[in-house]
Scaffold this motif. Structure first.
Motif, short mmCIF file in Angstrom:
data_model
loop_
_atom_site.label_atom_id
_atom_site.label_comp_id
_atom_site.label_asym_id
_atom_site.label_seq_id
_atom_site.Cartn_x
_atom_site.Cartn_y
_atom_site.Cartn_z
N ILE A 84 -15.10 3.53 -36.37
CA ILE A 84 -16.55 3.65 -36.25
C ILE A 84 -16.97 5.10 -36.31
CG2 ILE A 84 -16.81 1.53 -34.87
CD1 ILE A 84 -16.98 3.32 -32.38
N GLY A 85 -18.28 5.32 -36.46
CA GLY A 85 -18.87 6.65 -36.38
C GLY A 85 -19.65 6.78 -35.09
N LEU A 86 -20.82 7.41 -35.17
CA LEU A 86 -21.63 7.64 -33.99
C LEU A 86 -22.53 6.42 -33.73
CD1 LEU A 86 -22.61 11.38 -34.59
CD2 LEU A 86 -20.64 10.44 -33.34
N GLU A 87 -21.89 5.31 -33.42
CA GLU A 87 -22.62 4.07 -33.22
C GLU A 87 -22.92 3.83 -31.75
OE1 GLU A 87 -20.29 1.01 -35.03
OE2 GLU A 87 -20.07 2.12 -36.91
N GLU A 88 -23.86 2.97 -31.49
CA GLU A 88 -24.20 2.61 -30.12
C GLU A 88 -23.09 1.74 -29.55
OE1 GLU A 88 -27.65 -0.10 -28.36
OE2 GLU A 88 -28.41 1.83 -29.10
N LEU A 89 -22.67 2.06 -28.33
CA LEU A 89 -21.55 1.37 -27.71
C LEU A 89 -22.01 0.50 -26.55
CD1 LEU A 89 -19.15 4.45 -27.49
CD2 LEU A 89 -19.31 2.77 -29.34
N GLY A 90 -21.11 -0.34 -26.08
CA GLY A 90 -21.41 -1.14 -24.90
C GLY A 90 -21.55 -0.27 -23.67
N ARG A 91 -22.34 -0.73 -22.72
CA ARG A 91 -22.62 0.09 -21.54
C ARG A 91 -21.38 0.36 -20.68
NH1 ARG A 91 -28.01 0.77 -20.77
NH2 ARG A 91 -29.40 -0.56 -22.01
N ASP A 92 -20.39 -0.52 -20.74
CA ASP A 92 -19.19 -0.34 -19.92
C ASP A 92 -18.07 0.38 -20.66
OD1 ASP A 92 -20.38 -1.63 -17.77
OD2 ASP A 92 -19.70 -3.61 -18.42
N THR A 93 -18.36 0.90 -21.82
CA THR A 93 -17.33 1.57 -22.61
C THR A 93 -16.97 2.93 -22.02
OG1 THR A 93 -18.13 0.50 -24.63
CG2 THR A 93 -16.77 2.45 -24.92
N MET A 94 -15.70 3.28 -22.13
CA MET A 94 -15.26 4.63 -21.79
C MET A 94 -15.06 5.40 -23.09
SD MET A 94 -11.76 5.99 -19.91
CE MET A 94 -12.36 5.65 -18.24
N VAL A 95 -15.69 6.58 -23.19
CA VAL A 95 -15.56 7.43 -24.36
C VAL A 95 -14.66 8.61 -24.00
CG1 VAL A 95 -16.76 8.93 -26.00
CG2 VAL A 95 -17.84 6.80 -25.22
N LEU A 96 -13.59 8.80 -24.76
CA LEU A 96 -12.69 9.92 -24.54
C LEU A 96 -12.70 10.82 -25.77
CD1 LEU A 96 -9.66 8.13 -22.82
CD2 LEU A 96 -11.49 9.45 -21.74
N VAL A 97 -13.21 12.03 -25.60
CA VAL A 97 -13.30 12.98 -26.70
C VAL A 97 -11.97 13.73 -26.79
CG1 VAL A 97 -14.52 14.96 -27.65
CG2 VAL A 97 -15.76 13.26 -26.30
N CYS A 98 -11.32 13.62 -27.94
CA CYS A 98 -10.01 14.25 -28.14
C CYS A 98 -10.20 15.56 -28.90
CB CYS A 98 -9.09 13.32 -28.93
SG CYS A 98 -8.87 11.70 -28.17
N GLY A 99 -10.00 16.67 -28.21
CA GLY A 99 -10.17 17.98 -28.82
C GLY A 99 -8.84 18.60 -29.19
N GLY A 100 -8.91 19.77 -29.80
CA GLY A 100 -7.70 20.46 -30.21
C GLY A 100 -8.00 21.89 -30.57
#
Length: 357
Positions: A84-100
């Motif tokens: 997916i891209g920058l789509e709307e997610l479910g309210r209970d979703t956990m988003v983990l941003v993976c940086g480097g």
């Protein structure tokens, strides 16, 4: 004809831990930034897979995301297909941003707006490795405790002085989670699995990962000073610790010696015996290392970098930097062509207080 492909058998650990029938399923989205670190990502996703395996249940689902929804390449050159891209997610979703690597370049306005929107909708937002930088830029760590990879601590502290930065391997502060990267992601996910489904499941996942020592948020990222320098001498470790904590306002070797009950000459001999350099030179190398981190990771002016690392003037700083790294601070950053003058590098002699030895 019989199918030549072998039948897939379940793993021996399949369903070995019993979970409550009403256990809630959690959805996780891994937002992969350009040149993200594979170790931090793999260390986060594998515990979820194993939690499903040993429970015999789909406790966790996940999707990979990128800003455009297209493939993204991590720092070791491996390319990942995203869902997916920058789509709307479910309210209970956990988003983990993976940086480097070069995370500042990977963080864009559309990404920041997306993170803010999902946070407003109630999602738990986290940063793995340098992903914490994206959360900070989005304002999602304001008033929160957080952590980031130790190599990025100096720059992060300068850019976001109001965020309470810790040296822990991970931090959970309400609906914000951050890790230092690397295998620290394992410890974070084990904590979350234990919170969701109990210690038994988390410990079984740890065994599957051959992760024999589960760290808590009170554990620090780096090896102890004696382990790092390969010397177990309490007074030497104490002095080095004082040096590391006092980069902006350096302490004289004489004062450091007095604090540990030694003479300046004894401290000199101690450093030369175990580290093959004087206390003054060792301290200078620590200051220059921090300066290099700030030059490479922040937009601070060279003058401000010099001050943050305890140098009285940019000319002294430039000369020390050039003596150690064989280049000037301006060239290190690639800014001389953009108009920063290097004339100071050759106009003032190196002061005795800032000599390398």
């Amino acid at each position: 004809m019989p199918d030549p492909r072998p039948t897939r058998r379940p793993a021996p650990s399949q369903g070995m831990i019993r979970i409550a029938p009403d256990a809630r399923q959690r959805s996780v989205v891994f937002m992969l930034l350009d040149r993200f670190t594979m170790m931090a990502f793999a260390s986060a996703i594998e515990p979820l897979r194993l939690a499903n395996q040993v429970s015999g249940r789909t406790l966790y689902t996940w999707k990979l995301a990128s800003e455009t929804g297209e493939d993204v390449t991590c720092s070791n050159g491996t390319t990942f297909r995203t869902d997916i891209g920058l789509e709307e997610l479910g309210r209970d979703t956990m988003v983990l941003v993976c940086g480097g690597i070069d995370v500042a370049e990977a963080v864009t306005k559309p990404l920041l707006n997306w993170l803010r929107r999902e946070a407003r909708r109630g999602a738990t937002i986290g940063g793995l490795c340098t992903g914490s930088y994206a959360l900070a830029r989005a304002g999602l760590l304001d008033g929160k405790r957080a952590t980031i990879h130790w190599e990025n601590v100096d720059a992060f502290a300068e850019d976001f002085p109001d965020i309470e930065l810790t040296k822990g391997v991970f931090v959970i502060d309400g609906n914000r989670v951050t890790t230092a990267g690397g295998t620290a992601s394992i410890d974070l996910m084990l904590r979350l699995i234990a919170r969701d489904h109990g210690e038994e499941l988390a410990n079984t996942v740890a065994d599957q990962l051959i992760h024999s020592s589960i760290r808590s948020d009170r554990d620090t990222q780096r090896l102890s000073i004696p382990t790092r320098i390969g010397v177990r001498h309490p007074k030497l470790a104490q002095v080095i610790g004082r040096m590391e904590r006092n980069i902006e306002d350096p302490i004289s070797p004489a004062t450091l010696a007095t604090e540990v009950g030694m003479s300046a000459r004894q401290l000199e001999r101690l450093f030369r015996r175990y580290l093959n350099r004087s206390p003054k030179r060792y301290y200078m190398e620590l200051r220059l290392q921090k300066a290099r981190n700030l030059l490479m990771q922040t937009e601070m002016s060279v003058i401000n970098v010099a001050m943050a690392c305890g140098f009285a003037s940019p000319s002294h700083f430039s000369k020390c930097y050039r003596a150690h790294y064989q280049t000037t601070p301006y060239r290190e950053r690639g800014a001389s062509a953009a108009g920063e003058k290097e004339s100071l590098d050759s106009t003032v002699d190196l002061g005795p207080e800032d000599s390398l030895d």
